[in-house]
Design a protein around this motif. Sequence first.
Motif, PDB file in Angstrom:
ATOM      1  N   THR A 105      -9.193   0.624   3.093  1.00  0.00           N
ATOM      2  CA  THR A 105      -8.894   1.654   2.084  1.00  0.00           C
ATOM      3  C   THR A 105      -8.325   1.088   0.790  1.00  0.00           C
ATOM      4  O   THR A 105      -8.296   1.786  -0.223  1.00  0.00           O
ATOM      5  CB  THR A 105      -7.889   2.683   2.639  1.00  0.00           C
ATOM      6  OG1 THR A 105      -6.665   2.017   2.969  1.00  0.00           O
ATOM      7  CG2 THR A 105      -8.440   3.387   3.867  1.00  0.00           C
ATOM      8  N   TYR A 106      -7.852  -0.179   0.800  1.00  0.00           N
ATOM      9  CA  TYR A 106      -7.152  -0.736  -0.363  1.00  0.00           C
ATOM     10  C   TYR A 106      -7.688  -2.132  -0.670  1.00  0.00           C
ATOM     11  O   TYR A 106      -7.729  -2.993   0.205  1.00  0.00           O
ATOM     12  CB  TYR A 106      -5.648  -0.805  -0.070  1.00  0.00           C
ATOM     13  CG  TYR A 106      -4.801  -1.409  -1.168  1.00  0.00           C
ATOM     14  CD1 TYR A 106      -4.163  -0.603  -2.100  1.00  0.00           C
ATOM     15  CD2 TYR A 106      -4.627  -2.787  -1.270  1.00  0.00           C
ATOM     16  CE1 TYR A 106      -3.381  -1.152  -3.110  1.00  0.00           C
ATOM     17  CE2 TYR A 106      -3.852  -3.345  -2.273  1.00  0.00           C
ATOM     18  CZ  TYR A 106      -3.229  -2.526  -3.181  1.00  0.00           C
ATOM     19  OH  TYR A 106      -2.469  -3.076  -4.174  1.00  0.00           O
TER      20      TYR A 106
ATOM     21  N   ARG B  21      -5.367  -8.118  -0.446  1.00  0.00           N
ATOM     22  CA  ARG B  21      -5.036  -8.541  -1.808  1.00  0.00           C
ATOM     23  C   ARG B  21      -5.677  -9.898  -2.081  1.00  0.00           C
ATOM     24  O   ARG B  21      -5.317 -10.897  -1.466  1.00  0.00           O
ATOM     25  CB  ARG B  21      -3.523  -8.637  -1.985  1.00  0.00           C
ATOM     26  CG  ARG B  21      -3.098  -8.852  -3.427  1.00  0.00           C
ATOM     27  CD  ARG B  21      -1.598  -9.018  -3.552  1.00  0.00           C
ATOM     28  NE  ARG B  21      -1.179  -9.030  -4.952  1.00  0.00           N
ATOM     29  CZ  ARG B  21      -0.006  -9.494  -5.371  1.00  0.00           C
ATOM     30  NH1 ARG B  21       0.877  -9.981  -4.501  1.00  0.00           N
ATOM     31  NH2 ARG B  21       0.297  -9.481  -6.661  1.00  0.00           N
TER      32      ARG B  21
ATOM     33  N   GLU C  50      -7.441  -5.190  -3.807  1.00  0.00           N
ATOM     34  CA  GLU C  50      -6.890  -5.657  -5.088  1.00  0.00           C
ATOM     35  C   GLU C  50      -7.653  -6.902  -5.532  1.00  0.00           C
ATOM     36  O   GLU C  50      -7.644  -7.928  -4.854  1.00  0.00           O
ATOM     37  CB  GLU C  50      -5.402  -5.964  -4.948  1.00  0.00           C
ATOM     38  CG  GLU C  50      -4.741  -6.299  -6.274  1.00  0.00           C
ATOM     39  CD  GLU C  50      -3.248  -6.548  -6.138  1.00  0.00           C
ATOM     40  OE1 GLU C  50      -2.758  -7.517  -6.737  1.00  0.00           O
ATOM     41  OE2 GLU C  50      -2.591  -5.776  -5.405  1.00  0.00           O
TER      42      GLU C  50
ATOM     43  N   LYS D  95      -6.684  -2.571   6.708  1.00  0.00           N
ATOM     44  CA  LYS D  95      -6.806  -1.473   5.742  1.00  0.00           C
ATOM     45  C   LYS D  95      -6.682  -1.949   4.297  1.00  0.00           C
ATOM     46  O   LYS D  95      -7.257  -1.337   3.396  1.00  0.00           O
ATOM     47  CB  LYS D  95      -5.741  -0.417   6.018  1.00  0.00           C
ATOM     48  CG  LYS D  95      -5.909   0.318   7.328  1.00  0.00           C
ATOM     49  CD  LYS D  95      -4.826   1.378   7.492  1.00  0.00           C
ATOM     50  CE  LYS D  95      -4.990   2.136   8.801  1.00  0.00           C
ATOM     51  NZ  LYS D  95      -3.924   3.166   8.971  1.00  0.00           N
ATOM     52  N   GLY D  96      -5.903  -3.023   4.093  1.00  0.00           N
ATOM     53  CA  GLY D  96      -5.656  -3.479   2.738  1.00  0.00           C
ATOM     54  C   GLY D  96      -5.768  -4.980   2.601  1.00  0.00           C
ATOM     55  O   GLY D  96      -5.349  -5.727   3.487  1.00  0.00           O
TER      56      GLY D  96
ATOM     57  N   TYR E 297      -2.582  -5.198   6.760  1.00  0.00           N
ATOM     58  CA  TYR E 297      -2.525  -5.648   5.362  1.00  0.00           C
ATOM     59  C   TYR E 297      -2.415  -7.165   5.314  1.00  0.00           C
ATOM     60  O   TYR E 297      -1.558  -7.761   5.978  1.00  0.00           O
ATOM     61  CB  TYR E 297      -1.333  -5.013   4.642  1.00  0.00           C
ATOM     62  CG  TYR E 297      -1.216  -5.394   3.178  1.00  0.00           C
ATOM     63  CD1 TYR E 297      -1.970  -4.734   2.208  1.00  0.00           C
ATOM     64  CD2 TYR E 297      -0.353  -6.409   2.762  1.00  0.00           C
ATOM     65  CE1 TYR E 297      -1.874  -5.074   0.874  1.00  0.00           C
ATOM     66  CE2 TYR E 297      -0.253  -6.757   1.426  1.00  0.00           C
ATOM     67  CZ  TYR E 297      -1.007  -6.087   0.488  1.00  0.00           C
ATOM     68  OH  TYR E 297      -0.920  -6.433  -0.846  1.00  0.00           O
TER      69      TYR E 297
ATOM     70  N   LEU F 283     -12.969   3.349   0.778  1.00  0.00           N
ATOM     71  CA  LEU F 283     -12.002   2.805  -0.172  1.00  0.00           C
ATOM     72  C   LEU F 283     -11.298   3.924  -0.942  1.00  0.00           C
ATOM     73  O   LEU F 283     -11.940   4.836  -1.465  1.00  0.00           O
ATOM     74  CB  LEU F 283     -12.712   1.870  -1.151  1.00  0.00           C
ATOM     75  CG  LEU F 283     -11.840   0.856  -1.899  1.00  0.00           C
ATOM     76  CD1 LEU F 283     -11.179  -0.112  -0.939  1.00  0.00           C
ATOM     77  CD2 LEU F 283     -12.682   0.103  -2.928  1.00  0.00           C
ATOM     78  N   GLN F 284      -9.967   3.831  -0.985  1.00  0.00           N
ATOM     79  CA  GLN F 284      -9.164   4.836  -1.685  1.00  0.00           C
ATOM     80  C   GLN F 284      -8.442   4.278  -2.909  1.00  0.00           C
ATOM     81  O   GLN F 284      -8.172   5.013  -3.854  1.00  0.00           O
ATOM     82  CB  GLN F 284      -8.136   5.448  -0.728  1.00  0.00           C
ATOM     83  CG  GLN F 284      -8.747   6.226   0.413  1.00  0.00           C
ATOM     84  CD  GLN F 284      -7.702   6.795   1.351  1.00  0.00           C
ATOM     85  OE1 GLN F 284      -6.518   6.868   1.024  1.00  0.00           O
ATOM     86  NE2 GLN F 284      -8.120   7.223   2.526  1.00  0.00           N
ATOM     87  N   GLU F 285      -8.114   2.978  -2.890  1.00  0.00           N
ATOM     88  CA  GLU F 285      -7.412   2.353  -4.016  1.00  0.00           C
ATOM     89  C   GLU F 285      -8.115   1.056  -4.400  1.00  0.00           C
ATOM     90  O   GLU F 285      -8.385   0.221  -3.546  1.00  0.00           O
ATOM     91  CB  GLU F 285      -5.954   2.071  -3.657  1.00  0.00           C
ATOM     92  CG  GLU F 285      -5.145   3.318  -3.350  1.00  0.00           C
ATOM     93  CD  GLU F 285      -3.666   3.010  -3.167  1.00  0.00           C
ATOM     94  OE1 GLU F 285      -3.133   2.201  -3.949  1.00  0.00           O
ATOM     95  OE2 GLU F 285      -3.055   3.568  -2.241  1.00  0.00           O
TER      96      GLU F 285
ATOM     97  N   MET G 239       0.852  -1.201   0.000  1.00  0.00           N
ATOM     98  CA  MET G 239       0.000   0.000   0.000  1.00  0.00           C
ATOM     99  C   MET G 239       0.889   1.254   0.000  1.00  0.00           C
ATOM    100  O   MET G 239       0.692   2.180   0.793  1.00  0.00           O
ATOM    101  CB  MET G 239      -0.944   0.006   1.206  1.00  0.00           C
ATOM    102  CG  MET G 239      -1.950  -1.127   1.205  1.00  0.00           C
ATOM    103  SD  MET G 239      -3.201  -0.936   2.508  1.00  0.00           S
ATOM    104  CE  MET G 239      -2.191  -1.031   3.983  1.00  0.00           C
TER     105      MET G 239
ATOM    106  N   ASP H  87      -7.909  -2.034  -7.456  1.00  0.00           N
ATOM    107  CA  ASP H  87      -7.201  -2.621  -8.594  1.00  0.00           C
ATOM    108  C   ASP H  87      -8.060  -3.718  -9.204  1.00  0.00           C
ATOM    109  O   ASP H  87      -8.340  -4.739  -8.557  1.00  0.00           O
ATOM    110  CB  ASP H  87      -5.855  -3.190  -8.130  1.00  0.00           C
ATOM    111  CG  ASP H  87      -4.978  -3.657  -9.298  1.00  0.00           C
ATOM    112  OD1 ASP H  87      -5.496  -3.785 -10.423  1.00  0.00           O
ATOM    113  OD2 ASP H  87      -3.779  -3.889  -9.069  1.00  0.00           O
TER     114      ASP H  87
END
Length: 432
Positions: free
Chosen positions: A163-164, A143, A166, A140-141, A118, A185-187, A19, A189
């Motif tokens: 916030t992240y 994948r 994928e 927060k993240g 993460y 959510l900020q990012e 991140m 993918d």
Amino acid sequence: MATPSSLKDKVKPKEWDIMGKISLSTLDLSNRNLTELPNELFELTELEALDLTNNKNIDLSNELIKLTSLKLLCLDRCNLDTVPAVVMKLQQLETLILRSNKNITLPDEMCSLVNLTYLDLYSCDLMSVPAAVMKLSQLKGLRLSSNKNIALPDEMCSLVNFTYLELANCGLDTLPSVVLKLLNLQELDLSHNTQISLPEELCRLENIKVLTLFECNLLTVPPAVLNLTQLEELDLCANRGIHLPDEMAGLTNIRVLKLCGVEMVTVPPVVGGLTQLEWLDLSFNPLQTLSAVIGQLTNVKHLMLSNCQLYTLPPEVGRLTQLEQLNLRDNQLQTLPTEVGQLISVNDLKVDGNPLIKPPAEVCRQGIDVIRQYFQELKRSDEKSRNRSVGSKTAVRTYPADPDAPAAAYRCVLRQFDRTNIWVGHTKESHS
């Protein structure tokens, strides 16, 4: 007891892309065929990251809890069927990488990881997001890429710090409904989902700043994306032949635009209108020439133009006075415009792979100041030739500009850096 230097000396600072980039003191024990952890490891109490990638069926000792500074643990490709019990005792852990452990289960006890922010579950063959994930209150993240057709339960909306996300290469044809409820959510993918359609409701994600749509087989920028006026970074790379509509001008906050490998033959005017851009990637496009609209991007700091078949650069490139990085690798450039010398902020200029003559590649490799001096010397040489022609009272014909002027300018510039030896082409000459 002192830590043996054979292991202690292997601890090195490493930049992890979690991140965003973060540097951690890391011990890399990947690909060692370890079945258990070495005892010396447990004395490295200041260790921040431990990489155990590709140690199949490794047994993690309870002694691991002695690593009280450990923030990141990488268990990529360790053939795990569940998260080892000792991991749940690492309450200071912030990042846990479990990628490529097929069909791994996550026990409910993971809720004890109160600082975990993460979690990487890339390519774990998961059918659904494990229930234990929803109990990670500080997460927060996440994948989840390369878990084909994975289901995202509605309970994910309880992750209020999220916030992240994928979801690359998940075989998605639309955005899972719960994603639209992740209001912080900020990012996001969504790369390599080649059949995906983005709903109009995407605009509910009012905090999203980074959207990655790499190789999604898009023919145009989806209308839902054009409504994300708060967007700061948009990656459209590898969407071959994609159309950039005029409505993109409404993305007034965008700072990073990636258009690598989209088969663009000319830069559309709408790109030139995004004057707030700081990073523009146009590499691997058959541009051949760069339109003058590039000169409107006066805030751009990073310009990527490698592998674009460029034969020329427009003089308007000299207006990019904020430019710090200019990548022109592997084009067909024989000359650079004099205006390149005006790019006084450039500290990273790449010109390798071009048949450069004016200025020579050797000059370019020494930076913008030397390029500017080269063109100044070239101008003086041309003026001397013209003055000699005009001032001659006996000559019947006038003289053309000195055909050796570029080489003379080259020698004059390099002489300022080495009063004894200079480079001419690839031959070194001595001067007293």
